[in-house]
Motif scaffolding. Structure first.
Motif, PDB file in Angstrom:
ATOM      1  N   ALA A 121      38.484  34.893  39.184  1.00 44.26           N
ATOM      2  CA  ALA A 121      37.146  35.412  38.731  1.00 44.26           C
ATOM      3  C   ALA A 121      36.742  36.416  39.836  1.00 44.26           C
ATOM      4  O   ALA A 121      36.936  35.985  41.038  1.00 44.26           O
ATOM      5  CB  ALA A 121      36.411  34.270  38.426  1.00 44.26           C
ATOM      6  N   VAL A 122      35.640  37.176  39.412  1.00 39.17           N
ATOM      7  CA  VAL A 122      35.314  38.022  40.484  1.00 39.17           C
ATOM      8  C   VAL A 122      34.056  37.331  41.366  1.00 39.17           C
ATOM      9  O   VAL A 122      33.526  36.561  40.806  1.00 39.17           O
ATOM     10  CB  VAL A 122      34.312  39.235  39.826  1.00 39.17           C
ATOM     11  CG1 VAL A 122      33.630  39.993  40.845  1.00 39.17           C
ATOM     12  CG2 VAL A 122      35.380  40.004  38.846  1.00 39.17           C
ATOM     13  N   ILE A 149      41.827  42.763  45.031  1.00 35.24           N
ATOM     14  CA  ILE A 149      42.373  43.460  44.513  1.00 35.24           C
ATOM     15  C   ILE A 149      41.709  45.004  44.077  1.00 35.24           C
ATOM     16  O   ILE A 149      40.553  44.980  44.851  1.00 35.24           O
ATOM     17  CB  ILE A 149      42.249  43.088  42.655  1.00 35.24           C
ATOM     18  CG1 ILE A 149      40.915  42.948  42.172  1.00 35.24           C
ATOM     19  CG2 ILE A 149      43.473  42.051  42.530  1.00 35.24           C
ATOM     20  CD1 ILE A 149      40.943  42.581  40.597  1.00 35.24           C
ATOM     21  N   LYS A 150      42.408  46.186  43.829  1.00 36.73           N
ATOM     22  CA  LYS A 150      41.683  47.394  43.964  1.00 36.73           C
ATOM     23  C   LYS A 150      41.933  47.910  42.555  1.00 36.73           C
ATOM     24  O   LYS A 150      42.769  47.849  41.805  1.00 36.73           O
ATOM     25  CB  LYS A 150      42.338  48.368  44.949  1.00 36.73           C
ATOM     26  CG  LYS A 150      43.665  48.689  45.105  1.00 36.73           C
ATOM     27  CD  LYS A 150      44.082  49.439  45.972  1.00 36.73           C
ATOM     28  CE  LYS A 150      45.660  50.067  45.810  1.00 36.73           C
ATOM     29  NZ  LYS A 150      45.927  50.918  46.728  1.00 36.73           N
ATOM     30  N   ASP A 159      33.784  50.527  37.339  1.00 38.71           N
ATOM     31  CA  ASP A 159      33.656  50.155  36.102  1.00 38.71           C
ATOM     32  C   ASP A 159      33.958  48.751  35.691  1.00 38.71           C
ATOM     33  O   ASP A 159      35.140  48.223  35.851  1.00 38.71           O
ATOM     34  CB  ASP A 159      34.193  51.123  35.111  1.00 38.71           C
ATOM     35  CG  ASP A 159      33.718  52.520  35.112  1.00 38.71           C
ATOM     36  OD1 ASP A 159      32.520  52.777  35.546  1.00 38.71           O
ATOM     37  OD2 ASP A 159      34.451  53.334  34.736  1.00 38.71           O
ATOM     38  N   GLN A 160      32.992  47.858  35.301  1.00 37.64           N
ATOM     39  CA  GLN A 160      33.299  46.663  34.931  1.00 37.64           C
ATOM     40  C   GLN A 160      34.552  46.130  33.883  1.00 37.64           C
ATOM     41  O   GLN A 160      35.299  45.326  34.243  1.00 37.64           O
ATOM     42  CB  GLN A 160      31.970  45.726  34.505  1.00 37.64           C
ATOM     43  CG  GLN A 160      32.041  44.539  34.242  1.00 37.64           C
ATOM     44  CD  GLN A 160      32.282  43.671  35.706  1.00 37.64           C
ATOM     45  OE1 GLN A 160      31.594  43.998  36.760  1.00 37.64           O
ATOM     46  NE2 GLN A 160      33.238  42.903  36.167  1.00 37.64           N
ATOM     47  N   PRO A 161      34.402  47.097  32.907  1.00 40.58           N
ATOM     48  CA  PRO A 161      35.614  46.711  31.935  1.00 40.58           C
ATOM     49  C   PRO A 161      36.877  47.009  32.723  1.00 40.58           C
ATOM     50  O   PRO A 161      38.084  46.149  32.603  1.00 40.58           O
ATOM     51  CB  PRO A 161      35.561  48.101  30.975  1.00 40.58           C
ATOM     52  CG  PRO A 161      34.130  48.325  30.915  1.00 40.58           C
ATOM     53  CD  PRO A 161      33.800  47.803  32.352  1.00 40.58           C
ATOM     54  N   GLU A 162      36.966  47.907  33.736  1.00 39.87           N
ATOM     55  CA  GLU A 162      38.383  48.179  34.526  1.00 39.87           C
ATOM     56  C   GLU A 162      38.621  46.729  35.477  1.00 39.87           C
ATOM     57  O   GLU A 162      39.680  46.332  35.546  1.00 39.87           O
ATOM     58  CB  GLU A 162      38.456  49.370  35.255  1.00 39.87           C
ATOM     59  CG  GLU A 162      39.587  49.687  36.035  1.00 39.87           C
ATOM     60  CD  GLU A 162      39.621  51.021  36.672  1.00 39.87           C
ATOM     61  OE1 GLU A 162      40.623  51.410  37.464  1.00 39.87           O
ATOM     62  OE2 GLU A 162      38.695  51.890  36.561  1.00 39.87           O
ATOM     63  N   ALA A 193      42.294  39.963  34.266  1.00 38.03           N
ATOM     64  CA  ALA A 193      42.758  39.419  33.259  1.00 38.03           C
ATOM     65  C   ALA A 193      44.219  39.658  33.508  1.00 38.03           C
ATOM     66  O   ALA A 193      45.037  38.487  33.254  1.00 38.03           O
ATOM     67  CB  ALA A 193      42.591  40.365  31.799  1.00 38.03           C
ATOM     68  N   ARG A 194      44.858  40.556  34.428  1.00 35.67           N
ATOM     69  CA  ARG A 194      46.176  40.575  34.621  1.00 35.67           C
ATOM     70  C   ARG A 194      46.623  39.632  35.598  1.00 35.67           C
ATOM     71  O   ARG A 194      47.590  39.151  35.324  1.00 35.67           O
ATOM     72  CB  ARG A 194      46.391  42.042  35.136  1.00 35.67           C
ATOM     73  CG  ARG A 194      46.430  43.130  33.961  1.00 35.67           C
ATOM     74  CD  ARG A 194      47.171  44.374  34.783  1.00 35.67           C
ATOM     75  NE  ARG A 194      46.166  45.081  35.648  1.00 35.67           N
ATOM     76  CZ  ARG A 194      44.977  45.750  35.333  1.00 35.67           C
ATOM     77  NH1 ARG A 194      45.005  46.188  34.241  1.00 35.67           N
ATOM     78  NH2 ARG A 194      44.485  46.226  36.279  1.00 35.67           N
TER      79      ARG A 194
END
Length: 87
Positions: free
Chosen positions: A37-38, A68-69, A74-77, A83-84
């Motif tokens: 999670a973020v 991660i980068k 953008d939140q969807p990205e 998710a990956r």
């Protein structure tokens, strides 16, 4: 975040340009019950690394944290990158 790190973060932030859409965004992800999670994000990698260090100082293990980068903030990205990790 320690006072020294917070001041350094603010100073780096003031030095940034406003061209956020063309810059790499770094996200600190934490593993919670086996799912990523973020936890935190910033355009400055050092700021994210400092936040990671604060999490570790608070008792979290390095294995439960990842940086991660993504190409943008953008939140969807960011959600797709998380998710990956969880796939």
């Amino acid at each position: 975040m320690s006072k020294k790190r917070a001041i350094a973060s603010i100073q780096r932030g003031l030095a940034r340009t406003n061209r956020a859409a063309d810059r790499t965004y770094y996200t600190l992800a934490e593993s919670v019950d086996g799912r990523w999670a973020v936890a935190f994000g910033d355009y400055d990698k050092q700021t994210v690394m400092d936040e990671r260090a604060d999490y570790i100082d608070s008792g979290m293990t390095g294995r439960s944290l990842k940086i991660i980068k993504t190409a943008t903030s953008d939140q969807p990205e960011i959600d797709a990158a998380i998710a990956r990790l969880n796939a």
